[in-house]
Design a protein around this motif. Structure first.
Motif, short mmCIF file in Angstrom:
data_model
loop_
_atom_site.label_atom_id
_atom_site.label_comp_id
_atom_site.label_asym_id
_atom_site.label_seq_id
_atom_site.Cartn_x
_atom_site.Cartn_y
_atom_site.Cartn_z
N GLY A 47 0.78 -1.23 0.00
CA GLY A 47 0.00 0.00 0.00
C GLY A 47 0.82 1.29 0.00
O GLY A 47 0.26 2.38 0.08
N GLU A 48 2.14 1.17 -0.10
CA GLU A 48 2.97 2.37 -0.11
C GLU A 48 2.94 3.01 -1.51
O GLU A 48 2.80 2.32 -2.51
CB GLU A 48 4.40 2.11 0.35
N SER A 49 3.06 4.31 -1.55
CA SER A 49 3.00 5.06 -2.80
C SER A 49 4.40 5.25 -3.38
O SER A 49 5.34 5.61 -2.67
CB SER A 49 2.36 6.43 -2.53
N PHE A 50 4.53 4.98 -4.69
CA PHE A 50 5.79 5.17 -5.40
C PHE A 50 5.54 6.12 -6.56
O PHE A 50 4.56 5.94 -7.30
CB PHE A 50 6.32 3.85 -5.96
N ASP A 51 6.38 7.12 -6.72
CA ASP A 51 6.25 7.97 -7.91
C ASP A 51 7.54 8.74 -8.18
O ASP A 51 8.38 8.92 -7.31
CB ASP A 51 5.06 8.93 -7.81
N PHE A 52 7.68 9.12 -9.46
CA PHE A 52 8.80 9.95 -9.87
C PHE A 52 8.47 10.58 -11.22
O PHE A 52 7.60 10.11 -11.95
CB PHE A 52 10.11 9.15 -9.94
N SER A 53 9.17 11.66 -11.52
CA SER A 53 9.08 12.31 -12.83
C SER A 53 10.50 12.54 -13.33
O SER A 53 11.39 12.90 -12.54
CB SER A 53 8.35 13.65 -12.73
N LEU A 54 10.70 12.33 -14.62
CA LEU A 54 12.01 12.53 -15.23
C LEU A 54 11.87 13.50 -16.39
O LEU A 54 10.98 13.34 -17.23
CB LEU A 54 12.56 11.20 -15.76
N GLU A 55 12.75 14.49 -16.43
CA GLU A 55 12.82 15.37 -17.59
C GLU A 55 13.90 14.77 -18.50
O GLU A 55 15.09 14.93 -18.25
CB GLU A 55 13.17 16.79 -17.18
N LEU A 56 13.45 14.06 -19.53
CA LEU A 56 14.36 13.33 -20.40
C LEU A 56 15.20 14.26 -21.26
O LEU A 56 14.83 15.41 -21.50
CB LEU A 56 13.57 12.36 -21.28
N PHE A 57 16.30 13.73 -21.77
CA PHE A 57 17.27 14.51 -22.53
C PHE A 57 16.66 15.18 -23.77
O PHE A 57 16.98 16.31 -24.10
CB PHE A 57 18.44 13.61 -22.95
N GLY A 58 15.78 14.46 -24.47
CA GLY A 58 15.19 15.01 -25.69
C GLY A 58 13.68 14.87 -25.71
O GLY A 58 13.07 14.34 -24.78
N LYS A 59 13.09 15.34 -26.80
CA LYS A 59 11.64 15.25 -26.97
C LYS A 59 11.25 13.82 -27.32
O LYS A 59 12.03 13.07 -27.90
CB LYS A 59 11.18 16.22 -28.06
N ILE A 60 10.01 13.47 -26.96
CA ILE A 60 9.51 12.12 -27.18
C ILE A 60 8.16 12.15 -27.89
O ILE A 60 7.53 13.20 -28.00
CB ILE A 60 9.40 11.34 -25.85
N VAL A 61 7.73 10.98 -28.37
CA VAL A 61 6.43 10.84 -29.05
C VAL A 61 5.50 10.10 -28.09
O VAL A 61 5.63 8.88 -27.93
CB VAL A 61 6.59 10.03 -30.36
N PRO A 62 4.57 10.80 -27.44
CA PRO A 62 3.69 10.14 -26.46
C PRO A 62 2.94 8.94 -27.02
O PRO A 62 2.77 7.92 -26.33
CB PRO A 62 2.72 11.24 -26.04
N GLU A 63 2.49 9.01 -28.28
CA GLU A 63 1.75 7.90 -28.88
C GLU A 63 2.63 6.67 -29.08
O GLU A 63 2.13 5.56 -29.22
CB GLU A 63 1.15 8.30 -30.24
N GLY A 64 3.95 6.85 -29.11
CA GLY A 64 4.88 5.75 -29.32
C GLY A 64 5.42 5.18 -28.03
O GLY A 64 6.34 4.37 -28.05
N CYS A 65 4.86 5.58 -26.91
CA CYS A 65 5.32 5.08 -25.61
C CYS A 65 4.46 3.88 -25.21
O CYS A 65 3.23 3.96 -25.22
CB CYS A 65 5.22 6.17 -24.56
#
Length: 153
Positions: A47-65
């Motif tokens: 029941g513990e909460s895990f989260d993180f955010s990463l600002e990646l090196f370059g731009k990405i394609v959300p539909e391709g994730c």
């Protein structure tokens, strides 16, 4: 208070692979934004909460994730907007957080990438998930019937 799971990363010229080590995770949420923001959250087995955010090196394609959930981890394949090798995972030049590590099992150097290999296909994500799910703590051990065969009994 939330915690960060171990995150292993590797790349190909067109994708970044993030393997999040979180066995039996629930309520998994993955968000990919075009400017390169990758966000993850989930609930652990207790029941513990895990989260993180990463600002990646370059731009990405959300539909391709793509995200594949295995028994022990979550594998995310993040498609790069522009094909090419990133100098590092994150936009920041600072040393990454200690929970982010290189995934040497999936690592491929720029000059080692074979465009005709299975690793460069769209099916490679499924292959990695299958490999992760097949692994066990018993890897490399002989079971009793195999041991008897090896001894010639």
């Amino acid at each position: 208070m939330s915690r960060q799971p171990e995150v292993l990363w590797a790349q190909r010229s067109d994708k970044v692979y993030l393997t999040i080590s979180l066995p039996d995770a629930k309520d998994i949420s993955v968000k990919c934004e075009p400017q390169g923001l990758f966000s993850f959250s989930a609930m652990g087995v207790q029941g513990e909460s895990f989260d993180f955010s990463l600002e990646l090196f370059g731009k990405i394609v959300p539909e391709g994730c793509k995200t594949n959930v295995g028994l022990r981890n979550i594998i995310c394949s993040v498609m790069k907007e522009e094909k090419g090798w990133w100098k590092r995972l994150l936009k920041s030049e600072e040393k990454p957080a200690p929970y982010i590590k290189v995934d040497w099992n999936k690592w491929c150097d720029e000059d080692d990438e074979d465009p005709n290999s299975d690793l460069a296909s769209d099916d490679d994500d499924d292959m990695y998930v299958a490999r992760e799910e097949e692994s066990s703590d018993d890897e490399g051990m002989l079971y009793l019937p195999d041991l008897e065969k090896a001894r010639g009994n």
